[in-house]
Design an enzyme around this catalytic site. Structure first.
Site, mmCIF file in Angstrom:
data_model
loop_
_atom_site.group_PDB
_atom_site.id
_atom_site.type_symbol
_atom_site.label_atom_id
_atom_site.label_comp_id
_atom_site.label_asym_id
_atom_site.label_seq_id
_atom_site.Cartn_x
_atom_site.Cartn_y
_atom_site.Cartn_z
ATOM 1 C CB VAL A 8 -0.938 0.047 1.262
ATOM 2 C CG1 VAL A 8 -2.064 -1.090 0.971
ATOM 3 C CG2 VAL A 8 -0.212 -0.085 2.578
ATOM 4 C CB SER A 9 0.589 4.459 -1.682
ATOM 5 O OG SER A 9 0.427 3.871 -2.888
#
Length: 215
Positions: A8-9
């Site tokens: 995930v970012s």
């Protein structure tokens, strides 16, 4: 060995959905490697532990399988993804399986066919992504070209009526006084920076910005 990779970012996003999907194929959570990092770069701790670096050996070995839930978990740029794909499948000789895109699966009864089909699909995706990137850039440039220009030289947005571009860096409260001292030769640039509390790069940036605005 079968490994999974999830990413995930930001910390505000949840890895659990990806991990849950990967657990359908991987029983040992230690084989599910994760990152919380942007997809713009492949300089990620978890990912690099899988593929290795100039100074570290990869977890992945010939004959292993790497599973991701989606191709964009590897990264944003299809050009860079292609390079990584080749490194994993051709240099490390590891298979890749993308869960939401069954054609991107190098495993096959005839492994050569599986790799060929996956490589072709990846090339097509890279071509389409690059065409879209160019198209978006051309539309942006066309939109900017028809914007009127304000008195400060900036383009005015037709939608908002506001000037486009990054806002100018604000000046310190004592800028005018110190700048004039410096220009008059009463103090050196170094002394001016100290009085303003600015680093060299920002000081000269503001000086150039101020000079252009007063000419």
């Amino acid at each position: 060995m079968v490994y999974g990779y999830a990413r995930v970012s930001t910390n505000g996003q949840c890895l659990e959905r990806q991990i849950a999907q990967l657990r359908d194929y991987i029983s040992d959570d230690r084989c599910i490697i994760t990152d919380t990092a942007t997809g713009k770069s492949f300089a990620r701790k978890g990912y690099n532990s899988l593929v290795g670096t100039d100074t570290t050996a990869p977890l992945l070995h010939e004959g292993d399988l790497l599973i991701v839930t989606s191709l964009d978990r590897l990264g944003r740029s299809y050009i860079e993804i292609q390079q990584q794909w080749k490194h994993i499948t051709q240099v490390l000789k590891v298979d890749i399986k993308v869960l939401d895109m069954p054609l991107l699966d190098t495993q096959s009864k005839d492994n050569l066919d599986g790799r060929l089909i996956s490589d072709l699909v990846l090339q097509i995706l890279a071509y389409v992504a690059e065409k879209e990137r160019i198209s978006i850039k051309e539309r942006q440039q066309a939109g900017i070209a028809v914007m009127p220009v304000g008195c400060d030289g900036k383009r005015i947005s037709l939608k908002t009526g506001r000037a486009t571009g990054r806002p100018k860096t604000p000046y310190p409260d004592n800028w005018d006084e110190v700048y004039n001292e410096w220009q008059s030769g009463n103090i050196t640039a170094t002394k001016a920076m100290q009085k303003l509390g600015l680093k060299k790069t920002l000081f000269y940036k503001l000086a150039n910005q101020y000079r252009l605005s007063t000419n």
